[in-house]
Design an enzyme around this catalytic site. Structure first.
Site, PDB file in Angstrom:
ATOM      1  N   GLY A  12       0.040   6.394   1.143  1.00 30.28           N
ATOM      2  CA  GLY A  12       1.176   5.681   0.575  1.00 30.28           C
ATOM      3  C   GLY A  12       2.524   6.271   0.914  1.00 30.28           C
ATOM      4  O   GLY A  12       3.547   5.842   0.370  1.00 30.28           O
ATOM      5  N   ARG A  35      14.607  -0.325   0.026  1.00 30.08           N
ATOM      6  CA  ARG A  35      14.836  -1.588   0.721  1.00 30.08           C
ATOM      7  C   ARG A  35      15.323  -2.644  -0.268  1.00 30.08           C
ATOM      8  O   ARG A  35      14.810  -2.755  -1.375  1.00 30.08           O
ATOM      9  CB  ARG A  35      13.557  -2.061   1.413  1.00 30.08           C
ATOM     10  CG  ARG A  35      13.734  -3.383   2.165  1.00 30.08           C
ATOM     11  CD  ARG A  35      12.640  -3.610   3.184  1.00 30.08           C
ATOM     12  NE  ARG A  35      11.328  -3.790   2.583  1.00 30.08           N
ATOM     13  CZ  ARG A  35      10.188  -3.838   3.295  1.00 30.08           C
ATOM     14  NH1 ARG A  35      10.217  -3.693   4.612  1.00 30.08           N
ATOM     15  NH2 ARG A  35       9.032  -4.010   2.696  1.00 30.08           N
ATOM     16  N   ARG A  59       5.943 -13.311   0.818  1.00 25.60           N
ATOM     17  CA  ARG A  59       5.591 -13.444   2.226  1.00 25.60           C
ATOM     18  C   ARG A  59       4.661 -14.640   2.424  1.00 25.60           C
ATOM     19  O   ARG A  59       4.057 -15.137   1.469  1.00 25.60           O
ATOM     20  CB  ARG A  59       4.893 -12.170   2.712  1.00 25.60           C
ATOM     21  CG  ARG A  59       5.637 -10.875   2.370  1.00 25.60           C
ATOM     22  CD  ARG A  59       4.681  -9.683   2.331  1.00 25.60           C
ATOM     23  NE  ARG A  59       5.326  -8.450   1.876  1.00 25.60           N
ATOM     24  CZ  ARG A  59       5.805  -7.511   2.680  1.00 25.60           C
ATOM     25  NH1 ARG A  59       5.694  -7.645   3.992  1.00 25.60           N
ATOM     26  NH2 ARG A  59       6.385  -6.431   2.195  1.00 25.60           N
ATOM     27  N   LYS A  75       9.991   2.333  -0.508  1.00 23.68           N
ATOM     28  CA  LYS A  75       8.979   2.272   0.547  1.00 23.68           C
ATOM     29  C   LYS A  75       8.639   3.702   0.972  1.00 23.68           C
ATOM     30  O   LYS A  75       9.513   4.460   1.390  1.00 23.68           O
ATOM     31  CB  LYS A  75       9.524   1.474   1.733  1.00 23.68           C
ATOM     32  CG  LYS A  75       8.515   1.174   2.812  1.00 23.68           C
ATOM     33  CD  LYS A  75       9.132   0.251   3.863  1.00 23.68           C
ATOM     34  CE  LYS A  75       8.143  -0.059   4.972  1.00 23.68           C
ATOM     35  NZ  LYS A  75       8.752  -0.934   6.005  1.00 23.68           N
ATOM     36  N   GLY A  87       0.787  -1.221   0.000  1.00 19.91           N
ATOM     37  CA  GLY A  87       0.000   0.000   0.000  1.00 19.91           C
ATOM     38  C   GLY A  87       0.817   1.268   0.000  1.00 19.91           C
ATOM     39  O   GLY A  87       0.285   2.348  -0.275  1.00 19.91           O
ATOM     40  N   ARG A  88       2.100   1.158   0.306  1.00 16.34           N
ATOM     41  CA  ARG A  88       2.949   2.356   0.276  1.00 16.34           C
ATOM     42  C   ARG A  88       4.354   2.006  -0.204  1.00 16.34           C
ATOM     43  O   ARG A  88       5.344   2.583   0.242  1.00 16.34           O
ATOM     44  CB  ARG A  88       3.006   3.026   1.647  1.00 16.34           C
ATOM     45  CG  ARG A  88       3.518   2.139   2.773  1.00 16.34           C
ATOM     46  CD  ARG A  88       3.759   2.968   4.016  1.00 16.34           C
ATOM     47  NE  ARG A  88       4.271   2.165   5.108  1.00 16.34           N
ATOM     48  CZ  ARG A  88       4.967   2.650   6.117  1.00 16.34           C
ATOM     49  NH1 ARG A  88       5.249   3.937   6.164  1.00 16.34           N
ATOM     50  NH2 ARG A  88       5.388   1.864   7.092  1.00 16.34           N
ATOM     51  N   ASP A 106       1.709 -11.321   7.055  1.00 20.55           N
ATOM     52  CA  ASP A 106       2.176 -10.525   5.921  1.00 20.55           C
ATOM     53  C   ASP A 106       3.547  -9.921   6.183  1.00 20.55           C
ATOM     54  O   ASP A 106       4.146  -9.328   5.282  1.00 20.55           O
ATOM     55  CB  ASP A 106       1.165  -9.425   5.578  1.00 20.55           C
ATOM     56  CG  ASP A 106       0.816  -8.552   6.768  1.00 20.55           C
ATOM     57  OD1 ASP A 106       0.221  -9.081   7.726  1.00 20.55           O
ATOM     58  OD2 ASP A 106       1.143  -7.353   6.753  1.00 20.55           O
ATOM     59  N   ASN A 107       4.064 -10.081   7.395  1.00 21.39           N
ATOM     60  CA  ASN A 107       5.401  -9.596   7.733  1.00 21.39           C
ATOM     61  C   ASN A 107       6.385 -10.746   7.934  1.00 21.39           C
ATOM     62  O   ASN A 107       7.374 -10.598   8.648  1.00 21.39           O
ATOM     63  CB  ASN A 107       5.355  -8.733   8.997  1.00 21.39           C
ATOM     64  CG  ASN A 107       4.555  -7.462   8.796  1.00 21.39           C
ATOM     65  OD1 ASN A 107       4.441  -6.963   7.678  1.00 21.39           O
ATOM     66  ND2 ASN A 107       3.991  -6.934   9.864  1.00 21.39           N
TER      67      ASN A 107
END
Length: 487
Positions: free
Chosen positions: A122, A172, A179, A109, A88-89, A248-249
């Site tokens: 975002g 990053r 994931r 990011k 999302g961002r 999701d992480n």
């Protein structure tokens, strides 16, 4: 700046992402650039000035060969399933292959809204960007598998959160951004064909040795479980608390990802929590192994359509792998602690010694990081550091006596053991009070404290003159530390 992009996910996984475009910042300015990582990736910086770096790593200028996309994924957030999350961002600029053949994602990011922003802006504020840069570099220096930070750029804009903050973009670098939640998304929405496709891609990219396994998808589950057991053991070994271990992480590569509200523990307490959004302590320090187990069970569920397609009987094998996680983790954790304690062999009563250690550390509220350095000093015949650390001269005396006896069983040179311990037990970690002070200064326009702290944590093991204050915990009367995810 030239990138040798080779965008396999974009080419091979259509339907697993949405096209994306970075928002154009008003006045990008380079805050930090990771020259050592750039060299590792094979980037040639010759003739590239800070302004060009700022344009590229803010998203203002798209490098040749980039194919920006936002990845789709779902996830269990604090135990509740969210069927659609996604980048999302952030946007994935593309992939590069380093000189040694390793493949890496390059992601921006905080680069603006995407198809998955769900009404958000975002954007990212300078604090979370610099926190992730700093902590991920510290983790890498301590030998903990992690994503890395290549660049931090301010955008010249303000980002509205609880108040207005300077905006920033983090570049990053990751082995991939696949994931557990990526598998969950396609298992929930599309079924077996997409799960098989994603699993096949993941194996080809990360674990090509598994391609010839009898059931490659079952082998993938086994491999990822092993990586996660090892990763969480490393987290606990340096007192790291991720803060938001949602599915999701969790990267299938076994790298630490999404630093958000992370922090490091000072005085040992298994229930330590720093995140403002973790009111129940779900992701507390001591619960991280159990949460990893839970997350791997969700990964297994998402993989089952692929596993079943190859061999229905292997569904039971997948269940057995999940059931075996506590034992696998405990083995990884005990190996980690033996290393921290200077024990070069394994003995039958080590588990009791290790369990008692953490009971004692909590009972006496001992600083976790300093304790292991003080223990090494005992091997050198110097007890002042330990005496200063403990609340009373005889605190932990029975445990220390048992540890000494166990050390003697290995019949190794104490000075060699002390040096080995110092090589795995950091002296300098991103102490929370130091991180906060550095971030506040950077937001106010003075990056010098942040840059100094970054330099210190990049060399975590060797004591250096003039850096003593960076090894000290927060004052005993300091207010409780709270972290925020920054979204």
């Amino acid at each position: 700046m030239q990138f040798a992009f080779d965008n396999s996910f974009h080419a091979d996984m259509q339907g697993f992402y949405a096209p994306a475009e970075a928002a154009k910042p008003s006045a990008p300015r380079l805050l930090a650039f990771n020259d050592a990582l750039a060299e590792r990736l094979g980037f040639d910086r010759r003739g590239v000035d800070a302004d060009e770096l700022a344009r590229v790593f803010s998203g203002e200028e798209l490098p040749e060969g980039a194919a920006p996309i936002a990845l789709a994924y779902a996830g269990h957030q604090f135990g509740h399933f969210s069927p659609q999350l996604g980048d999302g961002r952030a946007l994935l600029l593309g992939e590069i292959v380093a000189p040694d053949g390793a493949r890496f994602d390059i992601q921006l990011k905080g680069s603006g809204p995407t198809a998955f922003s769900r009404g958000g802006d975002g954007k990212a504020a300078i604090g979370p960007v610099l926190r992730e840069f700093l902590v991920s570099e510290a983790m890498a220096a301590m030998g903990v598998p992690t994503t890395r930070a290549l660049a931090a750029v301010t955008t010249g804009e303000r980002v509205e959160r609880e108040r207005a903050h300077p905006g920033a973009v983090l570049t990053r670098v990751a082995s991939s951004h696949i994931r557990v939640g990526t598998f969950q998304f396609f298992a929930a929405h599309f079924g077996a064909d997409h799960v098989v496709q994603l699993s096949d891609y993941s194996i080809a990219r990360h674990f090509p040795d598994l391609a010839d396994a009898a059931n490659p998808h079952l082998a993938l589950l086994d491999r990822v479980i092993g990586l996660q057991c090892a990763l969480i053991a490393r987290w606990l070994g340096v007192g790291f608390i991720h803060g938001v271990m949602n599915t999701d992480n969790v990267a299938i590569s076994g790298e630490t990802i999404d630093y958000g509200p992370c922090a490091f523990m000072d005085r040992f307490a298994a229930n330590t929590v720093f995140s403002s959004i973790d009111a129940t302590g779900r992701y507390a320090y001591g619960r991280q192994p159990q949460i990893m187990h839970w997350n791997m069970a969700r990964f297994a569920e998402a993989l089952l359509p692929a596993i079943h397609r190859v061999s229905p009987a292997d569904v039971e094998a997948a269940k057995a792998l999940v059931d075996a996680i506590p034992g696998r983790f405990r083995a990884a954790w005990h190996a980690q602690v033996r290393e921290k304690l200077g024990l070069s062999t394994s003995a039958g009563d080590d588990a009791e010694l290790i369990d008692r250690l953490f009971d004692e550390l909590e009972k006496h509220s001992v600083d976790f990081t300093t304790f292991f350095r003080a223990l090494a000093m005992l091997l050198r015949g110097e007890g002042a550091m330990m005496q200063a650390l403990l609340p009373a001269p005889d605190a932990m005396a029975p445990w220390i006596a048992d540890w000494w006896q166990r050390i003697e069983q290995d019949a190794a040179n104490p000075l060699d053991l002390a040096d080995a311990m110092d090589a795995v037990n950091p002296l300098y970690i991103p102490r929370n009070h130091r991180v906060e002070a550095a971030l506040e200064a950077a937001e106010a326009g003075d990056p010098a404290p942040w840059l100094e702290l970054l330099e210190v944590v990049r060399q975590p093991f060797a004591a250096r003159a003039g850096r003593e204050r960076f090894a000290e915990p927060a004052p005993a009367d300091a207010a409780p530390y709270t972290t925020f995810c920054g979204t």
